[in-house]
Design a protein around this motif. Structure first.
Motif, mmCIF file in Angstrom:
data_model
loop_
_atom_site.group_PDB
_atom_site.id
_atom_site.type_symbol
_atom_site.label_atom_id
_atom_site.label_comp_id
_atom_site.label_asym_id
_atom_site.label_seq_id
_atom_site.Cartn_x
_atom_site.Cartn_y
_atom_site.Cartn_z
ATOM 1 N N PRO A 169 59.485 83.776 30.792
ATOM 2 C CA PRO A 169 60.181 82.874 30.671
ATOM 3 C C PRO A 169 58.910 81.436 30.402
ATOM 4 C CG PRO A 169 61.136 83.613 33.406
ATOM 5 C CD PRO A 169 59.595 84.507 32.537
ATOM 6 N N ASN A 170 59.168 81.284 29.755
ATOM 7 C CA ASN A 170 58.367 80.203 29.063
ATOM 8 C C ASN A 170 57.342 80.163 28.803
ATOM 9 O OD1 ASN A 170 58.849 77.276 27.942
ATOM 10 N ND2 ASN A 170 57.325 76.265 30.063
ATOM 11 N N SER B 270 55.030 82.365 30.713
ATOM 12 C CA SER B 270 54.341 81.956 31.912
ATOM 13 C C SER B 270 53.546 83.430 31.668
ATOM 14 C CB SER B 270 55.208 81.969 33.300
ATOM 15 O OG SER B 270 56.144 82.941 33.364
ATOM 16 N N ASP C 33 65.382 77.113 34.862
ATOM 17 C CA ASP C 33 65.580 77.400 33.693
ATOM 18 C C ASP C 33 64.414 78.352 33.285
ATOM 19 O OD1 ASP C 33 67.632 76.767 32.671
ATOM 20 O OD2 ASP C 33 66.593 74.625 31.573
ATOM 21 N N ASN C 34 62.876 77.824 34.599
ATOM 22 C CA ASN C 34 61.824 79.309 33.903
ATOM 23 C C ASN C 34 61.777 79.918 35.219
ATOM 24 O OD1 ASN C 34 61.342 77.655 31.025
ATOM 25 N ND2 ASN C 34 60.632 75.999 32.279
ATOM 26 N N ASP C 35 62.826 80.094 36.327
ATOM 27 C CA ASP C 35 62.266 80.434 37.231
ATOM 28 C C ASP C 35 64.239 81.258 37.815
ATOM 29 O OD1 ASP C 35 62.284 81.687 39.900
ATOM 30 O OD2 ASP C 35 61.531 79.809 40.803
#
Length: 388
Positions: free
Chosen positions: A53-54, A56, A176-178
């Motif tokens: 995500p994103n 990462s 949204d990223n986790d």
């Protein structure tokens, strides 16, 4: 020697280009899925692989719509425990379970079930369902559709089974990223008829209203002209219920997702872009208990609460401050409340006030009356019945 060097370089470049998109037909003990590799559904609609995500450093095993930008992830295996290094394998264990191993061969995630068969494989179906199949009996031993995340696809379902204490719900991502589980969940309730319910933690946050044959009643989006994609099957005797949805019109792909903010959103793919179909809740009036008991929320540019006819704010001070959760109380007691020993006294003095565009109260019950008149008389003669 020069020609050999050129051929070798070209071959190496070719391998570097195709390796990240290499697709397996199935996952087995002999053929695990590694970072950089993907498994596609036969029709090419869905893809299983590792994603970050994103961008990462955390890697997750997930399923997403293939060849659609931006990427929409519809299921995640290791939500609570990401891969934090550059090596990991999704494979089948000796006991037939689907497991995710890190570079040290430690288990990061497991499907949670061991089977007697050690001849199994995992494949991704055209529905987006990841399944573990026994190679001998062809029986489905495990499937992602029974282990949902934050997204519902056609042919997957929410369910409850009160006899066995089971339920299948959606849970939001933390952000949204986790993709780890957030604070909101979406379920169906065992009430008759059932309804959809979003919880914030353990508390009700939003509900659909009861199911009414082909649609959920109680809010403007679902009037009689609404073509509902939803389907509900409820078996009261067995204590079970399911909620699912189908494709609408000719759209090939769609999904229902529960966002980190606690909103249920429905999208359809028209072949060019995602079309937004529905978002709930949208405004204050949609939230559970926004106006408290016997309060009515007026949908407008600036939503506000009013008391039902015959009721007044429980606290004028809080009401003026815009804190409406305390709700309203009756101006005067019902006749049957004034003299509880006379259960039918209210027939002469108590009356009902007809309301439109209002959601059925949460604690509803189904009564087996043959007509509206019988329902009217039955409710009027029962002091605990406040509306019908």
């Amino acid at each position: 020697m020069g020609k050999i060097g050129i051929v070798f370089f070209a071959s190496l470049l070719f391998l570097l280009i195709i390796f990240p998109s290499y697709c397996y037909a199935a996952i087995t003990k002999a053929n695990p899925l590694s970072i950089g590799q993907t498994l596609s559904s036969p029709d090419g609609s869905y893809e299983l692989g590792f994603f970050s995500p994103n961008n990462s450093r955390n890697q997750y095993v997930g399923i997403w719509f293939k060849n659609i930008t931006p990427q929409v992830v519809v299921w995640v295996a290791n939500r609570d425990k990401p891969v934090t290094n550059s090596a990991a394998n999704l494979t089948i264990s000796r006991n037939g379970s689907l497991i995710l191993l890190d570079e040290k061969e430690d288990v990061i995630w497991s499907a949670g079930e061991n089977f007697t068969s050690n001849k199994c494989h995992a494949e991704l179906l055209d529905t987006g369902n990841l399944v573990v199949i026994d190679d001998v009996s062809r029986e489905t031993l495990w499937q992602s559709f029974e282990n949902l995340g934050n997204t519902l696809l056609p042919q997957s379902s929410l369910m409850y089974d009160t006899v066995h204490g089971k339920k299948r719900v959606l849970t939001t991502w933390k952000s949204d990223n986790d993709p780890s589980p957030g604070e909101f969940s979406l379920e169906i309730t065992p009430q008759v008829p059932l309804q959809g319910l979003i919880r914030k933690g353990s508390l009700p946050y939003w509900r659909t209203g009861p199911w009414a044959t082909t649609r959920f009643c109680g809010f403007p989006q679902f009037d009689e002209s609404y073509v509902s994609p939803f389907s509900v099957v409820q078996d009261v005797a067995r204590g079970t219920g399911t909620f699912s949805y189908s494709m609408l019109r000719n759209y090939n792909l769609s999904y229902i997702t529960l966002t980190p903010e606690g909103q249920m959103k429905i999208y359809w793919d028209d072949g060019v872009r995602w079309m937004h179909h529905l978002t709930l809740p949208e405004i204050l009036c949609d939230l559970y208990g926004a106006c408290g008991p016997f309060g009515l929320c007026v949908r407008s540019v600036t939503p506000k609460c009013i008391c039902l006819k015959g009721f007044i704010p429980k606290s004028d001070d809080e009401w003026r401050k815009g804190n409406w959760t305390g709700g309203c109380v009756r101006r005067t007691k019902l006749s049957c409340q004034a003299n509880s020993s006379m259960t039918t006294q209210g027939k002469d003095t108590d009356v009902f006030y007809r309301m439109t565009n209002a959601k059925t109260p949460d604690l509803h019950q189904v009564a087996s009356f043959l007509s509206a008149k019988q329902c009217y008389e039955g409710c009027l003669g029962n002091c605990s019945c406040t509306a019908f």
